[in-house]
Design a protein around this motif. Structure first.
Motif, PDB file in Angstrom:
ATOM      1  N   THR A 100      -8.489  -0.236   0.483  1.00  0.00           N
ATOM      2  CA  THR A 100      -7.531   0.880   0.377  1.00  0.00           C
ATOM      3  C   THR A 100      -6.298   0.411  -0.390  1.00  0.00           C
ATOM      4  OG1 THR A 100      -8.311   1.674   2.473  1.00  0.00           O
ATOM      5  CG2 THR A 100      -6.242   2.591   1.726  1.00  0.00           C
ATOM      6  N   ILE A 101      -5.790  -0.740   0.001  1.00  0.00           N
ATOM      7  CA  ILE A 101      -4.583  -1.251  -0.652  1.00  0.00           C
ATOM      8  C   ILE A 101      -4.878  -1.575  -2.122  1.00  0.00           C
ATOM      9  CG2 ILE A 101      -4.884  -3.659   0.092  1.00  0.00           C
ATOM     10  CD1 ILE A 101      -1.910  -3.735   0.563  1.00  0.00           C
ATOM     11  N   GLY A 161       0.808  -1.217   0.000  1.00  0.00           N
ATOM     12  CA  GLY A 161       0.000   0.000   0.000  1.00  0.00           C
ATOM     13  C   GLY A 161       0.840   1.265   0.000  1.00  0.00           C
ATOM     14  N   ASP A 201      -9.528  -4.683   2.518  1.00  0.00           N
ATOM     15  CA  ASP A 201      -8.451  -4.663   1.514  1.00  0.00           C
ATOM     16  C   ASP A 201      -8.651  -3.573   0.460  1.00  0.00           C
ATOM     17  OD1 ASP A 201      -7.256  -6.846   2.725  1.00  0.00           O
ATOM     18  OD2 ASP A 201      -8.354  -8.295   1.497  1.00  0.00           O
ATOM     19  N   ARG A 240      -4.872   1.682  -3.994  1.00  0.00           N
ATOM     20  CA  ARG A 240      -3.514   2.250  -4.050  1.00  0.00           C
ATOM     21  C   ARG A 240      -2.632   1.470  -5.030  1.00  0.00           C
ATOM     22  NH1 ARG A 240      -2.584   6.119  -0.804  1.00  0.00           N
ATOM     23  NH2 ARG A 240      -0.345   5.930  -0.808  1.00  0.00           N
ATOM     24  N   GLN A 292      -1.433  -8.562  -6.018  1.00  0.00           N
ATOM     25  CA  GLN A 292      -2.161  -8.702  -4.749  1.00  0.00           C
ATOM     26  C   GLN A 292      -3.007  -9.977  -4.717  1.00  0.00           C
ATOM     27  OE1 GLN A 292      -2.675  -5.607  -2.142  1.00  0.00           O
ATOM     28  NE2 GLN A 292      -0.650  -6.378  -2.640  1.00  0.00           N
TER      29      GLN A 292
END
Ligand code: SAM
Length: 239
Positions: free
Chosen positions: A197-198, A154, A195, A201, A180
């Protein structure tokens, strides 16, 4: 006719997952290992749950380093030193590796492994938060021919500006785990809330890598996904 290669991702169904595993297992089976020291370090890392680079990315790094012969390498995310030692084993004589790790428990293990491997003279471990250390290195005018990004996924985007400053023209940026585990391919809403946000990003990071005019980038769907970007020479862009 090109061979049909299906990429296994959570989103694409069981057949694709099986195919992807088979591809990676088959490619892994072709590896002749990385020497007894690294093979033992890998066994220990697996037992202790320490994440290390996967087999195809190991081969990719070895190919890139053997071909590009960087004088100075920067790694973001040391863990217990597996990939740094692997890179040290194929870099040209006289080259150096600077590697960054913030996890207290892994730092002494990495140092011990560097010593045991005999590469402690050419590997420098910088302890602390990568965002701060990258800024510091950039401020000092340090430059690297290869940067291997393998820390918190992230944060890749946060590191990007400093990484670009640190990368020499013609230098190569390798970023690991960009798929991911397949989440990147899925819609934001299909990804577990924690998960998201990551997920966004990483998508943004891949967009930046593929659209920044200073870079030429390929994203390879091997292992957990790895991107390889080359920083263009200013003069080449103008002509
Ligand atoms: N490159 C290693 C290898 O293949 O042997 C594996 C690195 S592991 C995937 C990622 C490491 O990055 C972890 O040990 C973690 O503690 C470290 N890390 C994650 N975020 C970091 C940050 N912001 N600053 C410094 N280290 C970080």
């Amino acid at each position: 006719m090109p061979a049909k290669v299906m990429i296994s991702r959570k989103a694409t169904g069981n057949d694709a997952v099986t195919d992807d595993r088979r591809i990676n297992t088959y490619l892994g089976s072709l590896s002749s290992g990385n020497g007894s020291f690294l093979d033992e370090l890998e066994r220990t890392a697996v037992l202790e749950g320490v994440p290390i680079i996967r087999p195809t990315v190991r081969s990719l790094l070895k190919v890139i380093i053997s071909g590009s012969r960087p004088k100075d390498i920067l790694e973001v995310g040391t863990a217990v030193g597996y990939s740094a030692i692997l890179m040290a084993g194929c870099m040209p004589k006289g080259s150096t590796i600077t590697t960054i790790e913030k996890y207290d428990k892994r730092i002494p293990a990495a140092k011990e492994n560097f010593k045991k491997s005999g590469y402690d003279g050419c590997i420098t471990l910088l302890e602390g938060e990568a965002a701060d250390i990258l800024k510091e290195l950039a401020g000092k005018g340090r430059k690297f021919g290869l940067i291997f990004m393998d820390a918190a996924k992230g944060q890749y985007l946060n590191f990007f500006d400093d990484v670009m400053t640190l990368l020499l023209p013609g230098g190569i940026l390798v970023s690991d785990n960009v798929m991911q585990d397949g989440d990147v391919l899925m819609s934001r809403y299909a990804v577990a809330r924690r998960d998201r946000t990551i997920h966004s990003r990483m998508r943004e990071y891949l967009y930046v890598l593929t659209h920044d005019e200073r870079l030429s980038t390929v994203i390879l769907p091997v292992d957990d996904g790895v991107s390889v970007s080359v920083k263009q020479y200013e003069t080449d862009k103008e002509t």
